[in-house]
Motif scaffolding. Sequence first.
Motif, short mmCIF file in Angstrom:
data_model
loop_
_atom_site.label_atom_id
_atom_site.label_comp_id
_atom_site.label_asym_id
_atom_site.label_seq_id
_atom_site.Cartn_x
_atom_site.Cartn_y
_atom_site.Cartn_z
N SER A 183 84.34 91.99 38.01
CA SER A 183 85.24 91.02 37.37
C SER A 183 84.63 89.63 37.35
O SER A 183 84.69 88.93 36.33
N ILE A 184 84.02 89.24 38.45
CA ILE A 184 83.36 87.94 38.53
C ILE A 184 82.23 87.87 37.50
O ILE A 184 82.11 86.90 36.75
N GLU A 185 81.42 88.91 37.45
CA GLU A 185 80.30 88.94 36.51
C GLU A 185 80.79 88.87 35.07
O GLU A 185 80.22 88.15 34.24
N ALA A 186 81.85 89.61 34.75
CA ALA A 186 82.39 89.59 33.39
C ALA A 186 82.91 88.20 33.03
O ALA A 186 82.68 87.71 31.91
N ALA A 187 83.60 87.56 33.96
CA ALA A 187 84.13 86.21 33.69
C ALA A 187 83.00 85.22 33.49
O ALA A 187 83.05 84.38 32.57
N ILE A 188 81.97 85.30 34.31
CA ILE A 188 80.82 84.39 34.16
C ILE A 188 80.14 84.63 32.82
O ILE A 188 79.81 83.68 32.10
N ASP A 189 79.93 85.89 32.46
CA ASP A 189 79.27 86.21 31.19
C ASP A 189 80.14 85.80 30.00
O ASP A 189 79.62 85.44 28.94
N ARG A 190 81.46 85.83 30.16
CA ARG A 190 82.36 85.39 29.10
C ARG A 190 82.21 83.90 28.84
O ARG A 190 82.26 83.43 27.71
N ILE A 191 81.97 83.15 29.91
CA ILE A 191 81.82 81.70 29.78
C ILE A 191 80.51 81.38 29.06
O ILE A 191 80.49 80.60 28.13
N SER A 192 79.41 82.00 29.55
CA SER A 192 78.11 81.72 28.94
C SER A 192 77.06 82.66 29.51
O SER A 192 77.09 83.00 30.69
N PHE A 193 76.12 83.05 28.65
CA PHE A 193 74.97 83.83 29.11
C PHE A 193 73.85 82.91 29.58
O PHE A 193 72.86 83.36 30.15
N ASP A 194 74.00 81.60 29.34
CA ASP A 194 72.98 80.64 29.79
C ASP A 194 72.92 80.62 31.30
O ASP A 194 73.94 80.75 31.98
N HIS A 195 71.71 80.46 31.83
CA HIS A 195 71.56 80.40 33.28
C HIS A 195 72.09 79.06 33.79
O HIS A 195 71.75 78.01 33.26
N HIS A 196 72.94 79.14 34.78
CA HIS A 196 73.45 77.95 35.45
C HIS A 196 73.48 78.28 36.93
O HIS A 196 73.83 79.39 37.32
N ARG A 197 73.13 77.32 37.77
CA ARG A 197 73.03 77.63 39.20
C ARG A 197 74.37 78.06 39.79
O ARG A 197 74.41 78.91 40.67
N LEU A 198 75.47 77.53 39.31
CA LEU A 198 76.78 77.94 39.83
C LEU A 198 77.14 79.36 39.36
O LEU A 198 77.74 80.13 40.11
N SER A 199 76.77 79.69 38.13
CA SER A 199 76.98 81.06 37.65
C SER A 199 76.15 82.03 38.48
O SER A 199 76.64 83.09 38.88
N GLY A 200 74.90 81.66 38.72
CA GLY A 200 74.03 82.49 39.56
C GLY A 200 74.58 82.64 40.96
O GLY A 200 74.56 83.73 41.54
N ARG A 201 75.10 81.54 41.51
CA ARG A 201 75.68 81.59 42.85
C ARG A 201 76.88 82.53 42.89
O ARG A 201 77.02 83.35 43.80
N ALA A 202 77.75 82.43 41.89
CA ALA A 202 78.94 83.29 41.85
C ALA A 202 78.54 84.76 41.80
O ALA A 202 79.09 85.60 42.52
N LYS A 203 77.55 85.08 40.96
CA LYS A 203 77.10 86.47 40.85
C LYS A 203 76.42 86.93 42.14
O LYS A 203 76.64 88.06 42.58
N ASP A 204 75.62 86.06 42.75
CA ASP A 204 74.95 86.42 44.00
C ASP A 204 75.95 86.63 45.14
O ASP A 204 75.81 87.55 45.95
N LEU A 205 76.98 85.80 45.19
CA LEU A 205 77.99 85.95 46.23
C LEU A 205 78.78 87.25 46.04
O LEU A 205 79.09 87.95 47.02
N GLY A 206 79.08 87.59 44.80
CA GLY A 206 79.74 88.86 44.53
C GLY A 206 78.87 90.04 44.95
O GLY A 206 79.34 91.01 45.55
N SER A 207 77.59 89.93 44.65
CA SER A 207 76.65 90.99 45.04
C SER A 207 76.55 91.09 46.56
O SER A 207 76.49 92.19 47.12
N ALA A 208 76.54 89.96 47.23
CA ALA A 208 76.49 89.96 48.70
C ALA A 208 77.75 90.62 49.28
O ALA A 208 77.67 91.34 50.29
N ALA A 209 78.89 90.40 48.65
CA ALA A 209 80.13 91.03 49.11
C ALA A 209 80.03 92.55 49.00
O ALA A 209 80.44 93.28 49.91
N VAL A 210 79.47 93.04 47.90
CA VAL A 210 79.28 94.49 47.73
C VAL A 210 78.33 95.00 48.81
O VAL A 210 78.58 96.05 49.43
N PHE A 211 77.25 94.27 49.04
CA PHE A 211 76.28 94.68 50.07
C PHE A 211 76.95 94.79 51.44
O PHE A 211 76.75 95.78 52.16
#
Length: 140
Positions: free
Chosen positions: A89-117
């Motif tokens: 859900s986090i990844e979809a919301a971030i991608d909906r906002i923009s596919f451009d790389h942004h450090r906060l978008s990257g952080r949100a995706k990394d934190l979600g991935s860390a939660a899964v880990f």
Amino acid sequence: MTEGASRPSPPAESPYKSVGGLGRIANALRYSLRGLVQAVRVESAFRQELILAAVLVPAAVLLPLPALETVALIAAVMLVLIVELINSSIEAAIDRISFDHHRLSGRAKDLGSAAVFLALVLCAVTWVLVAGPALQALLA
């Protein structure tokens, strides 16, 4: 305000927010099922974890363990699926906002991935500590 006059109701938080009742429950079930179908169709990680769950949940039920330990094994597996859905859900919301790389978008995706880990680590530790001795006793 004069006596007997009613106060205007505050505006709804969202025009799409339901008010309640059986209709709300039916809609919630429909949306949940739609979300699960989408996760199976679109998210390969969820499909992999679902396959793992299809093996581990029946194994948990078949192992000769007390009920609470069986619940712990199943809950650990379910937690992985739940966290994966939130991460997706986090990844979809971030991608909906923009596919451009942004450090906060990257952080949100990394934190979600860390939660899964962490959910996967918890699942593995739970299975080793709870199911391990039962499996060892069955194989001995």
